[in-house]
Design a protein around this motif. Sequence first.
Motif: not given
Lengths: 175, 247
Positions: B44-46, B54, B182-185, B188, B190, B193-195, B197-198
């Motif tokens: 992950d980037y962060q 995960m 954190q809220p749901a990924s 949602r 839209d 929020a998970v790329h 590849s993940m």
Amino acid sequence: MTRKRRRLTVVFLGGLLLATASALVLTAFEDSIVFFHTPTDIATKKDLQSDRRLRLGGIVKEKSWSKKSDGLTHDFVVTDLTHEIRVAYKGIIPDLFREGQGVVVEGRLLPDGNFRADEVLAKHDENYMPKEVAEALKKSGQWKGGAVTGSETGKTGGEKPYGDKPYGSQKESTR
Amino acid sequence: MLHRFANPTRFLRLANAVLPWATGLTILLIGAGLYFAFGASPADYQQGETVRIMYIHVPSAWMAMFAYAFIAVASAVGLIWKHPVAHVCALAAAPIGACFTLICLTTGSLWGKPMWGTWWVWDARLTSVLVLFFLYLGFIALANAFDDAARGEKASAILALIGAVNLPIIKFSVDWWNTLHQPASISRIDMPAVHTSMLIPLLLMAVGFTMLFTVLVIIRARAELADRRINALRSARIHAETAHSGA
């Protein structure tokens, strides 16, 4: 009414009653369930402005983080984009602590309006992606997350740090 | 449809037909999921490599809630229509759901320390999942607390239905209140929020865990039905013998 139907009605009505009761209880507890208070909460609610322990949450303001040479004494500003509070902390900060990222600090509000924290927790957002994708998104201007690193400031647009809602202000909008 | 499978024999026939397929899919999906999760997916980037937690944590959390929903529905069917197989399925699912909840809590704690800086906080999401774990334990304890199995079934079914209130609380805790979590990924309105590849390993693991749950519930339900049958046969024999010797 057959016995089957009666049982169905009892279960249904019981469920309805229970759902209503818990909705009422949760509404009543709304304020005490919050894990942290935003700088706006602290600025607007008089009962929070005491010296009792509380948690303050928000975003670490860009370019506000300074670290003393001992590597332990930190000074930064927590903001919810409306109000901000300066925080002093001595200790080890988590890996995810970054400018432009969410943070929750625990400690006491000082009489001068600053905050002395004895615990710092990093809050991360719901976005997961490889580093290359994050960089590509930023390059193409589609980035809507917070800052990726402390060095990458300003350009990334602090106006929408957490997608569509300002961080920590969702409660204000529903009130 | 429901009434058809209330019959234990019919239920067993279906369960035995499903079991080999579900087992194969479990091995395939979890195998592929683990391969992607620990090898072929990016950091992950962060969070760097820590994000790989995960792929266990999130599917376990989903299964913890899914298993409880399953128990609640089965309990309602058992209470209302008195289908014996429904209670058997609820009882079979309970320890499995409790295990998924424990895995979710443990991996969450291991993830929380490096990322948030703490093993545990009493925020709404974490606390409500801990409550879910205790609900599972309470359900299992209550179901086994009576000498008369039927009374245990009824009491635990009512507990399961009452505890179902916790499910929406877990789901929406991150939206209703300020939490450290954190809220749901994924769920949602839209885009997730998970790329991609993940997302692929995550979904592989999620479907794999669902298959694993199916396999374990079938095995446990089958064992429970066999156990009940043995007990019924034994008491019938004792009954017949005492009647015989008494005559």
